[in-house]
Design a protein around this motif. Structure first.
Motif, PDB file in Angstrom:
ATOM      1  N   ASN A 169       0.769   7.684  -6.311  1.00 52.93           N
ATOM      2  CA  ASN A 169      -0.414   8.531  -6.456  1.00 52.93           C
ATOM      3  C   ASN A 169      -0.356   9.803  -5.618  1.00 52.93           C
ATOM      4  OD1 ASN A 169      -2.318   6.877  -8.232  1.00 52.93           O
ATOM      5  ND2 ASN A 169      -1.742   5.375  -6.668  1.00 52.93           N
ATOM      6  N   GLU A 184      -8.237  -2.594   0.172  1.00 51.55           N
ATOM      7  CA  GLU A 184      -9.528  -3.056  -0.362  1.00 51.55           C
ATOM      8  C   GLU A 184     -10.325  -1.889  -0.939  1.00 51.55           C
ATOM      9  OE1 GLU A 184     -12.943  -6.198   0.929  1.00 51.55           O
ATOM     10  OE2 GLU A 184     -12.160  -4.888   2.499  1.00 51.55           O
ATOM     11  N   LYS A 185     -10.266  -0.755  -0.255  1.00 57.06           N
ATOM     12  CA  LYS A 185     -10.970   0.438  -0.741  1.00 57.06           C
ATOM     13  C   LYS A 185     -10.419   0.862  -2.100  1.00 57.06           C
ATOM     14  CE  LYS A 185     -12.254   5.115   0.779  1.00 57.06           C
ATOM     15  NZ  LYS A 185     -12.091   6.131   1.865  1.00 57.06           N
ATOM     16  N   PHE A 186      -9.091   0.845  -2.225  1.00 59.86           N
ATOM     17  CA  PHE A 186      -8.482   1.214  -3.495  1.00 59.86           C
ATOM     18  C   PHE A 186      -8.779   0.165  -4.565  1.00 59.86           C
ATOM     19  CE2 PHE A 186      -5.067   1.323  -6.606  1.00 59.86           C
ATOM     20  CZ  PHE A 186      -5.023   2.671  -6.931  1.00 59.86           C
ATOM     21  N   ASP A 193      -2.531  -5.765 -14.460  1.00 58.58           N
ATOM     22  CA  ASP A 193      -3.952  -5.423 -14.448  1.00 58.58           C
ATOM     23  C   ASP A 193      -4.837  -6.501 -15.054  1.00 58.58           C
ATOM     24  OD1 ASP A 193      -3.601  -3.082 -13.116  1.00 58.58           O
ATOM     25  OD2 ASP A 193      -3.607  -1.799 -14.892  1.00 58.58           O
ATOM     26  N   TYR A 235       0.828  -1.199   0.000  1.00 57.70           N
ATOM     27  CA  TYR A 235       0.000   0.000   0.000  1.00 57.70           C
ATOM     28  C   TYR A 235       0.870   1.260   0.000  1.00 57.70           C
ATOM     29  CZ  TYR A 235      -3.751   3.263   0.954  1.00 57.70           C
ATOM     30  OH  TYR A 235      -4.643   4.311   0.854  1.00 57.70           O
ATOM     31  N   SER A 292     -11.290  -1.736  -4.892  1.00 54.99           N
ATOM     32  CA  SER A 292     -12.674  -1.680  -5.362  1.00 54.99           C
ATOM     33  C   SER A 292     -12.845  -0.643  -6.471  1.00 54.99           C
ATOM     34  CB  SER A 292     -13.614  -1.369  -4.193  1.00 54.99           C
ATOM     35  OG  SER A 292     -13.381  -0.063  -3.680  1.00 54.99           O
ATOM     36  N   THR A 293     -12.015   0.414  -6.442  1.00 51.74           N
ATOM     37  CA  THR A 293     -12.085   1.414  -7.515  1.00 51.74           C
ATOM     38  C   THR A 293     -11.525   0.864  -8.820  1.00 51.74           C
ATOM     39  OG1 THR A 293      -9.912   2.412  -7.088  1.00 51.74           O
ATOM     40  CG2 THR A 293     -11.783   3.251  -5.793  1.00 51.74           C
ATOM     41  N   GLN A 294     -10.725  -0.194  -8.717  1.00 49.12           N
ATOM     42  CA  GLN A 294     -10.143  -0.847  -9.900  1.00 49.12           C
ATOM     43  C   GLN A 294     -10.920  -2.106 -10.289  1.00 49.12           C
ATOM     44  OE1 GLN A 294      -7.072   0.684 -11.088  1.00 49.12           O
ATOM     45  NE2 GLN A 294      -7.803   2.214  -9.625  1.00 49.12           N
ATOM     46  N   ASN A 295     -12.003  -2.356  -9.546  1.00 47.03           N
ATOM     47  CA  ASN A 295     -12.820  -3.560  -9.760  1.00 47.03           C
ATOM     48  C   ASN A 295     -12.005  -4.840  -9.539  1.00 47.03           C
ATOM     49  OD1 ASN A 295     -15.316  -4.770 -10.288  1.00 47.03           O
ATOM     50  ND2 ASN A 295     -14.823  -5.074 -12.460  1.00 47.03           N
ATOM     51  N   LYS A 296     -11.134  -4.812  -8.513  1.00 46.81           N
ATOM     52  CA  LYS A 296     -10.338  -5.983  -8.161  1.00 46.81           C
ATOM     53  C   LYS A 296     -10.780  -6.517  -6.806  1.00 46.81           C
ATOM     54  CE  LYS A 296      -7.619  -5.260 -11.760  1.00 46.81           C
ATOM     55  NZ  LYS A 296      -7.785  -6.075 -12.979  1.00 46.81           N
TER      56      LYS A 296
END
Length: 451
Positions: free
Chosen positions: A153, A212-214, A190, A145, A216-220
């Motif tokens: 980022n 997990e929050k991040f 990816d 992380y 989910s934005t990548q649909n992983k």
């Protein structure tokens, strides 16, 4: 299973393969070069031979690669001698693709679990109608992380101000060729559906929630299934018992410091002498695994002769034991006489140490190890630093080693750290029991891939 050809990666992937095969009765294919598949098997510390026998090993033809000895006087501790074997593994894409197509034609679904550093090699999974891939991460979630989400980022690392001041600053310590290899492989990550972590919510709950929050934005998707060596039921005792275990049997409880720096660390003659003198002067009991870092082909090795102080082994007889071959680390850490672990802080060693409930003398060497040392000493508070990372270019003296060994093994501060380590270890072991957090995550992953 498609592992990266480095010992700590091979080790964890083989443990995971045994879980899938023996605990869930899934057919498992383990893909690599003949050399590295053989390495995984001969160093399968604690895994039952009957479990390993269930796995289908595929020896992929690999071009011959150079296997130089490590340089004990190199400017950094990064194992640059492994670069030829790393480069050779990038040539496995086509044979892996052919094998996947063959398995795909005979299966309802093909699930590829691969190392992030083998992402290029498995990219053809996307061309198969019944196949999907997952990355198994062999490093801590905190490192992932911090280094792969926050830094690229421009996001702050989620620590309070006091801890941020102590956070080691990682500067590239690998050759540029290695950095290019990593960047090349990461371009293809990816394609994965999700990630598996050899960690759990008890140890890294905050980092996992943020990841997990991040994700989910990548649909992983993600699953924290560690410590996998416990899930793999790594408790098999070899018929040929290592002499160091017999020696440990005769020592008082929690009295022995286990000293080992993994499969990739190489010390100079001067560093070996300082460590020897520091251990002797500490007057504490120890088992010291003294060996060079691996070559790319471990079976081509000629053992290096280490110079120890004159009469060292005679003087420490009964107090310390020097081991010059591969040692059964899990059995040593689990032994009742072991009371501390001086380690390079590779994640494999960290999680084995934490799970055993053993406090650590943290001596990071390269790569992400300084962050692991920080995690153990500052966040979990189950260890002491041997030296600060900002001083990693300086020689660690015998007196510094003596001081930290005595503090860990023979002081009230060390006793308090040991108490915390033992409590944490007990809780982590419970997490993999039936109904525990890690076992539930593992069951969830299996349910997902067999849906």
């Amino acid at each position: 299973m498609v592992p990266f050809p480095a010992q700590s990666h091979l080790n964890q992937q083989l443990q995971l393969a045994c879980i899938f095969s023996s605990s869930y009765d899934l057919p498992v294919h383990f893909i690599g070069s003949a050399t590295h598949n053989h390495q995984a098997r001969v160093r399968a510390n604690g895994l039952k031979p009957s479990d390993i026998a269930k796995i289908h090993f595929h020896d992929i033809p690999t071009p011959d690669f150079a296997s130089p000895a490590p340089d004990p006087n190199a400017f950094t501790k990064f194992p640059s001698q492994l670069l030829p074997s790393y480069n050779a593994c990038t040539l496995l894409r086509d044979p892996i693709s052919l094998l996947l197509r063959d398995i795909s034609s005979k299966s309802r679904r093909v699930v590829v679990v691969h190392d992030v550093l083998m992402s290029y090699n498995v990219q053809d999974v996307t061309s198969l109608h019944n196949a999907e891939s997952y990355i198994f991460n062999c490093v801590s979630v905190f490192f992932m992380y911090s280094s792969f989400i926050c830094v690229p980022n421009g996001m702050p690392i989620p620590l309070d101000e006091d801890l941020l001041k102590k956070l080691p600053i990682l500067e590239p310590d690998a050759p540029e060729e290695i950095n290019k290899l990593v960047e090349f492989q990461l371009q293809f990550r990816d394609i994965r559906v999700g990630d598996l972590y050899n960690s759990n919510k008890l140890l890294e709950g905050t980092s996992l929630d943020l990841m997990e929050k991040f994700a989910s934005t990548q649909n992983k998707k993600q699953w924290a299934i560690g410590p996998i060596f416990l899930a793999a039921k790594v408790d098999h005792v070899s018929d040929k018992r290592n002499k160091c275990l017999d020696w440990l049997d005769n020592q008082p409880p929690r009295s022995v410091l286990y000293v080992s720096f993994g499969s990739s660390t190489t010390f100079s003659d001067k560093e070996v002498m300082e460590l020897a003198m520091g251990l002797e002067r500490s007057k504490q009991k120890f088992v010291w695994v003294l060996r060079d870092g691996d070559r790319g082909n471990i079976f081509s090795e000629e053992a290096r002769r280490f110079e120890l102080p004159d009469g060292f082994e005679e003087r420490v007889e009964g107090v310390g034991l020097v081991v010059r071959e591969w040692a059964p680390q899990l059995e040593i850490l689990a032994h009742s006489s072991t009371g501390g672990f001086m380690s390079h802080c590779g994640w494999n060693s960290c999680i084995e140490c934490i799970t055993a409930g053993v406090p650590m003398a943290a001596w990071a060497m390269h790569s992400e190890q300084p962050l692991n040392a920080f995690f153990v000493t500052e966040i979990l508070k189950t260890g002491l630093l041997v030296r600060e990372w900002k001083k990693h270019e300086e020689l660690v003296t015998a007196s510094a080693i003596e001081d930290v060994v005595r503090k860990l093994m023979a002081s009230e501060e060390g006793d308090e750290i040991r108490r915390r380590a033992e409590e944490l270890g007990a809780a982590v072991r419970e997490s993999i029991e039936k109904g525990g957090a890690s076992q539930l995550e593992l069951d969830s992953f299996i349910a997902h891939i067999t849906r």
